[in-house]
Write an enzyme that holds these catalytic residues in place. Sequence first.
Site, short mmCIF file in Angstrom:
data_model
loop_
_atom_site.label_atom_id
_atom_site.label_comp_id
_atom_site.label_asym_id
_atom_site.label_seq_id
_atom_site.Cartn_x
_atom_site.Cartn_y
_atom_site.Cartn_z
N LYS A 111 -49.75 53.99 -10.25
CA LYS A 111 -49.54 55.38 -9.86
C LYS A 111 -50.22 56.34 -10.83
O LYS A 111 -50.81 57.34 -10.42
CB LYS A 111 -48.04 55.68 -9.74
N LYS A 190 -53.81 46.48 0.56
CA LYS A 190 -52.40 46.53 0.94
C LYS A 190 -52.11 47.81 1.72
O LYS A 190 -52.58 48.88 1.33
CB LYS A 190 -51.53 46.52 -0.34
N LYS A 193 -48.74 54.11 2.03
CA LYS A 193 -48.88 55.54 2.30
C LYS A 193 -49.88 56.16 1.34
O LYS A 193 -50.70 56.99 1.71
CB LYS A 193 -47.53 56.25 2.09
#
Length: 323
Positions: A111, A190, A193
């Site tokens: 992230k 993968k 979102k």
Amino acid sequence: MLRYITGLQPSGALHIGNYFGAVRPAVELQDRGEAFYFIANYHALTSTQHGPTLREYTHNLALDLLACGLDPAKACFFRQSDIPAVPELAWILSTITPMGLLERAHSYKDKIARGLPASHGLFAYPVLMAADILLYRADVVPVGKDQKQHLEITRDLAIKFNETFGDVLQLPEPYIRDEVATVPGLDGQKMSKSYGNTLEVFGTEKALRKKVMSIVTDSTPVEAPKEPAGSTIFQLYQLFAPADEVNLMERQFREGGVGYGEFKKRLFETFWETFRPLRERRARLQADPGYVESVLADGAARARIVAEETMRKVRAAVGLADP
Ligand code: TYM
């Protein structure tokens, strides 16, 4: 009887990675044990920081899950933030969490690499998740493969807690199905979102058809044989189609003569039909605005009782309350 727990973040529309990786296994397990399923809205605060949006996503995810077959008569279904013991246990666990354990977490590193601000909440995310799981003394946690490390951290924290304060917390096992451990997205990575490569379970026909037609392929011409193994189209088709249809597509890939465009159309039709009954159920549920709230309130009341039992033992063990 085994106890199951899983959570999903209300961070946007439910996609088929969520569905096959977690929702469908969870729905199947609700018939086999005691299930606790929740909407992880505290976790979603690490990425969705706009009140009206988080409320809307939370409501929509509740509808989605009920439409996918989560049955509140079988599973205890609730909102994470309705359980005050969650942040309480998370804090207590954080005091025994080694920094190094969190510094090694892939999800945090990914992230940050994608540009999310490095907040304390994002860093401490696995501790909150450990609290979610350990509070309900769960045996099994159905999740996709991307949550495997979080389950390892949960187990590490339970062991550390028990070594420090006595045997209070129960060690959970992940339940990850190989064939759906990582559902690929439109670009073959993968499905996620945050990668913008999702197929939504409850999207519109037009938008989803366009997305399926945009699946990335190589440039093998129509006549030439194609390799099914590495093809996103084929991998997704296997999730939906019956065995004989899958075998047919596999043969046509190998023989050549059928183009990717035709395979994509077939994939879309199967995908769209698979979710038809779920779409219909969702439309029916949506017609009764009070239903979702009443289900979640009832679930929270039941979940709080189980959580409170654990907390009484935890508070006594650490010395915050009398034994
Ligand atoms: P979340 O909201 O990102 O995803 C929900 C579930 O969907 C699975 N999943 C996938 N499975 C297969 N292929 C994919 N492409 C794919 N994408 C997502 C995830 O593995 C997950 O099972 N941290 C969790 C939420 C959470 C939780 C918990 C889960 C909070 N507390 C306690 C279990 C137990 C998360 O972010 O999931």
